[in-house]
Scaffold this motif. Structure first.
Motif, PDB file in Angstrom:
ATOM      1  N   SER A  73       0.858  -1.187   0.000  1.00 36.93           N
ATOM      2  CA  SER A  73       0.000   0.000   0.000  1.00 36.93           C
ATOM      3  C   SER A  73       0.890   1.231   0.000  1.00 36.93           C
ATOM      4  O   SER A  73       1.420   1.626   1.042  1.00 36.93           O
ATOM      5  CB  SER A  73      -0.937   0.015   1.210  1.00 36.93           C
ATOM      6  OG  SER A  73      -1.681   1.238   1.235  1.00 36.93           O
ATOM      7  N   LEU A  74       1.059   1.829  -1.163  1.00 34.11           N
ATOM      8  CA  LEU A  74       1.904   3.010  -1.265  1.00 34.11           C
ATOM      9  C   LEU A  74       1.381   4.171  -0.417  1.00 34.11           C
ATOM     10  O   LEU A  74       2.168   4.818   0.290  1.00 34.11           O
ATOM     11  CB  LEU A  74       2.056   3.435  -2.726  1.00 34.11           C
ATOM     12  CG  LEU A  74       2.928   4.673  -2.972  1.00 34.11           C
ATOM     13  CD1 LEU A  74       4.349   4.461  -2.455  1.00 34.11           C
ATOM     14  CD2 LEU A  74       2.937   5.013  -4.464  1.00 34.11           C
ATOM     15  N   PRO A  75       0.051   4.464  -0.424  1.00 37.31           N
ATOM     16  CA  PRO A  75      -0.432   5.579   0.409  1.00 37.31           C
ATOM     17  C   PRO A  75      -0.145   5.390   1.892  1.00 37.31           C
ATOM     18  O   PRO A  75       0.261   6.336   2.574  1.00 37.31           O
ATOM     19  CB  PRO A  75      -1.945   5.598   0.131  1.00 37.31           C
ATOM     20  CG  PRO A  75      -2.093   4.987  -1.214  1.00 37.31           C
ATOM     21  CD  PRO A  75      -1.033   3.935  -1.280  1.00 37.31           C
ATOM     22  N   GLU A  76      -0.338   4.169   2.407  1.00 35.04           N
ATOM     23  CA  GLU A  76      -0.091   3.929   3.835  1.00 35.04           C
ATOM     24  C   GLU A  76       1.408   4.032   4.148  1.00 35.04           C
ATOM     25  O   GLU A  76       1.801   4.608   5.168  1.00 35.04           O
ATOM     26  CB  GLU A  76      -0.614   2.551   4.248  1.00 35.04           C
ATOM     27  CG  GLU A  76      -2.104   2.358   4.090  1.00 35.04           C
ATOM     28  CD  GLU A  76      -2.910   3.340   4.917  1.00 35.04           C
ATOM     29  OE1 GLU A  76      -2.408   3.863   5.932  1.00 35.04           O
ATOM     30  OE2 GLU A  76      -4.064   3.605   4.535  1.00 35.04           O
ATOM     31  N   ARG A  77       2.226   3.485   3.271  1.00 37.79           N
ATOM     32  CA  ARG A  77       3.669   3.556   3.497  1.00 37.79           C
ATOM     33  C   ARG A  77       4.150   5.005   3.485  1.00 37.79           C
ATOM     34  O   ARG A  77       4.946   5.419   4.335  1.00 37.79           O
ATOM     35  CB  ARG A  77       4.406   2.743   2.441  1.00 37.79           C
ATOM     36  CG  ARG A  77       5.915   2.766   2.620  1.00 37.79           C
ATOM     37  CD  ARG A  77       6.617   1.961   1.533  1.00 37.79           C
ATOM     38  NE  ARG A  77       8.064   2.047   1.678  1.00 37.79           N
ATOM     39  CZ  ARG A  77       8.926   1.507   0.818  1.00 37.79           C
ATOM     40  NH1 ARG A  77       8.468   0.817  -0.225  1.00 37.79           N
ATOM     41  NH2 ARG A  77      10.231   1.635   1.003  1.00 37.79           N
ATOM     42  N   LEU A  78       3.662   5.793   2.538  1.00 37.86           N
ATOM     43  CA  LEU A  78       4.053   7.198   2.455  1.00 37.86           C
ATOM     44  C   LEU A  78       3.632   7.968   3.700  1.00 37.86           C
ATOM     45  O   LEU A  78       4.402   8.761   4.257  1.00 37.86           O
ATOM     46  CB  LEU A  78       3.439   7.844   1.209  1.00 37.86           C
ATOM     47  CG  LEU A  78       4.062   7.484  -0.139  1.00 37.86           C
ATOM     48  CD1 LEU A  78       3.243   8.112  -1.268  1.00 37.86           C
ATOM     49  CD2 LEU A  78       5.508   7.956  -0.213  1.00 37.86           C
TER      50      LEU A  78
END
Length: 297
Positions: free
Chosen positions: A49-54
């Motif tokens: 999950s790119l949004p959560e990681r960011l």
């Protein structure tokens, strides 16, 4: 004793209100401090999950900390499942807090494995405390009095919905939930019965949004082709909601119930940018809370 954030219910009313109010009170979401200097956060993501990681990485780094990321393309999941009790004391020599994503809350028992560092659930199938608290902060910022607020949920089950349901025990908004026909509502209905809060289940998107102040675009996983056409947020559907209705995404746009582009990008009803801001705010406040910055003593 380490503090952990796994679910809204375990977090409790006092901590939930504290985190929301502090998130709202932050003067600037991107403010940089040295609170996490010399602290290391490890991110263990069972799903990408790119949004959560960011979001999590930005929160830690803007507070001066370091991040170690371990994605889903490795053998760590098997190692963690078989040797969790043995590995966690070793982790304590290397990291100061642990974020997990995609792992069910039930798979963690901090008391049994005697975690000496904070554990934060950054999102799981059965709980997403950060998202729900950030969304509640957005609602408070725009509506002030949640006692007059009605929310409509369209889509499948996910961690955000579970946490929003639990949050109705602490925050006085009402919630109407419309789930597609293939989704079994029984487990969620049992939770609602335990809480005794103002959560109702309806059969159609139209019923869910009727008079709603906020409409949540839930997960669209498993929808049939027919449901993909019907279960979407469009101008016609929103005409049934309150005139000032706001749209909240509970998943990345690619995974959420479809929202018409004109509504998502240009319409003043879209809360997409504000949700991102408040998720960063909440994660920063969570880090302060787990490291006892707000300890009663």
């Amino acid at each position: 004793m380490a503090r952990h954030i796994l679910t809204i219910r375990k977090l409790g009313e006092k901590a939930c209100w504290l985190l929301v109010q502090q998130a709202i009170g932050m003067p600037e979401a991107k403010t940089r401090t040295n609170f996490m200097t010399e602290r290391v956060a490890v991110l263990i993501f069972a799903q990408h999950s790119l949004p959560e990681r960011l979001c999590v990485s930005a929160a830690v780094r803007q507070l001066g900390g370091a991040v170690v990321y371990e994605g889903n393309r490795s053998v760590w999941r098997s190692e963690l499942a078989e040797y969790r009790e043995q590995l966690m004391p070793i982790f304590s020599y290397y990291v100061d807090c642990l974020y997990t994503y995609g792992l069910p809350v039930a798979s963690w028992d901090p008391a049994r494995i005697d975690l000496s560092f904070p554990l934060i659930n950054a999102g799981s199938p059965d709980a997403h405390p950060a998202h729900s608290l950030a969304d509640i902060a957005c609602m408070l910022r725009n509506s002030r009095n949640l006692g007059n607020v009605t929310c409509g949920w369209l889509g499948c089950l996910n961690g955000t919905l579970h946490s929003l349901v639990e949050a109705t025990a602490w925050f006085p908004f009402s919630l109407r939930v419309a789930l597609p026909s293939h989704v079994d509502p029984a487990p969620l209905k049992r939770i609602v019965a335990e809480l005794g809060t103002d959560v109702t289940f309806v059969d159609t998107p139209e019923e869910a949004v009727k008079g709603a102040d906020y409409v949540f675009a839930g997960c669209r996983k498993g929808l049939t082709e027919e449901e993909h056409v019907r279960w979407n947020i469009c101008s016609e559907l929103l005409s049934r909601a309150a005139p000032h209705v706001r749209i909240m995404l509970s998943a990345p746009p690619i995974n959420a119930i479809r929202v018409e582009n004109d509504i998502l990008r240009n319409n003043k009803a879209s809360m997409l940018i504000q949700q991102s801001e408040y998720r960063l705010r909440v994660h920063k406040r969570m880090l302060h809370w787990v490291f006892l910055d707000n300890d009663d003593s």
